[in-house]
Design an enzyme around this catalytic site. Structure first.
Site, PDB file in Angstrom:
ATOM      1  N   TYR A 153       0.829  -1.215   0.000  1.00  0.00           N
ATOM      2  CA  TYR A 153       0.000   0.000   0.000  1.00  0.00           C
ATOM      3  C   TYR A 153       0.863   1.265   0.000  1.00  0.00           C
ATOM      4  CZ  TYR A 153      -4.675   1.999   0.595  1.00  0.00           C
ATOM      5  OH  TYR A 153      -5.870   2.649   0.411  1.00  0.00           O
ATOM      6  N   LYS A 160      -3.654   7.921   3.339  1.00  0.00           N
ATOM      7  CA  LYS A 160      -4.825   7.600   4.162  1.00  0.00           C
ATOM      8  C   LYS A 160      -4.605   8.032   5.612  1.00  0.00           C
ATOM      9  CE  LYS A 160      -7.546   5.710   1.090  1.00  0.00           C
ATOM     10  NZ  LYS A 160      -8.791   6.404   0.670  1.00  0.00           N
TER      11      LYS A 160
END
Length: 254
Positions: A153, A160
């Site tokens: 990620y 995020k």
């Protein structure tokens, strides 16, 4: 009477009918809301997908990196509804070089793109909609738990984490205008966004087994229900919160 009866909701990020945003828009209409959509790039595709909703919904162009789009958003939305009671932020993007195990080698330009589109846009969208939210309302963003360093990620995980912090500051500053700001942290789902993540199969293979409640990688409805609940009046004193809809993985040490 649905829990969004009479409310006017702006939903961003509808690209296919497999997206969380589409499920939110569909459920919001079923619960009584009038929905306006935004799309980026392939507007004709978004317009075709919009026809699959229970009721026709207008589609407006919104590139969150385009200042003119943001500056005119309230006026353009105002051509379809007199105000807004809720806004759904379902926008995120990182260049391929920013994910997939390339964390140490990603250039600042690519990191900056990920942060602008995935993090800063949450503030940009909220501020752009403020003129239409004079009676208060709710802003809900879609998140992926940023408390851990997930495989592959990479910089999207950093973005995020920034989104989660941004939501708390927005909650602080918009509370005086009776606007609640919350996030829904969904587990991995087989959406277009997921397909753009190199190595996404690592999540697919492990998540259902780790989740105490199990996890259906194709079911966007649980996340949509959480979004609709947060848009409703059933959470009148909740802001700055992250609601996890991930089968419980965030709470388990596995």
């Amino acid at each position: 009477m649905g829990i969004l009866e009479g409310k006017r909701i702006l939903v961003t990020g509808v690209l296919t009918d497999a997206s969380i945003a589409f499920s939110v828009a569909k459920l919001a209409q079923q619960e009584g809301a009038t929905v306006v959509l935004t799309g980026f790039g392939r507007l004709s595709l978004v317009e075709r997908i919009a026809k699959r909703l229970p009721e026709p919904a207008p589609v407006l162009e919104l590139d969150v990196q385009n200042t003119d789009h943001l500056d005119t958003l309230a006026d353009r939305v105002g051509e379809h509804v007199e105000g807004l009671d809720g806004v759904v932020h379902s926008i995120g993007f990182a260049p391929q070089t920013a994910m997939g195990g390339n964390f140490l080698n990603t250039s600042w330009d690519d990191v900056a793109t990920a942060l602008q589109v995935s993090t800063y846009s949450f503030k940009s969208l909220a501020v752009a909609c403020l003129p239409l939210m004079k009676e208060g309302g709710a802003v809900v963003g879609l998140d992926f738990d940023a408390s851990k360093a997930w495989p592959v990620y990479d910089w999207m995980g950093v973005a995020k984490a920034g989104l989660e912090s941004c939501s708390r500051y927005l909650a602080r500053d918009l509370g005086k205008q009776n606007i609640r700001v919350n996030l829904v942290a969904a587990g991995p789902l087989r959406t277009m966004a997921a397909k753009s993540i190199p190595g996404f199969k690592e999540f697919e293979d492990s998540w259902p087994d780790k989740a105490p409640l199990g996890w259906d990688l194709s079911d966007t409805l649980p996340a949509a229900k959480a979004c609709v609940a947060l848009l409703s009046d059933w959470f009148p004193a909740t802001t700055g919160e992250i609601v996890h809809v991930d089968g419980g993985v965030h709470a388990i040490g596995a």
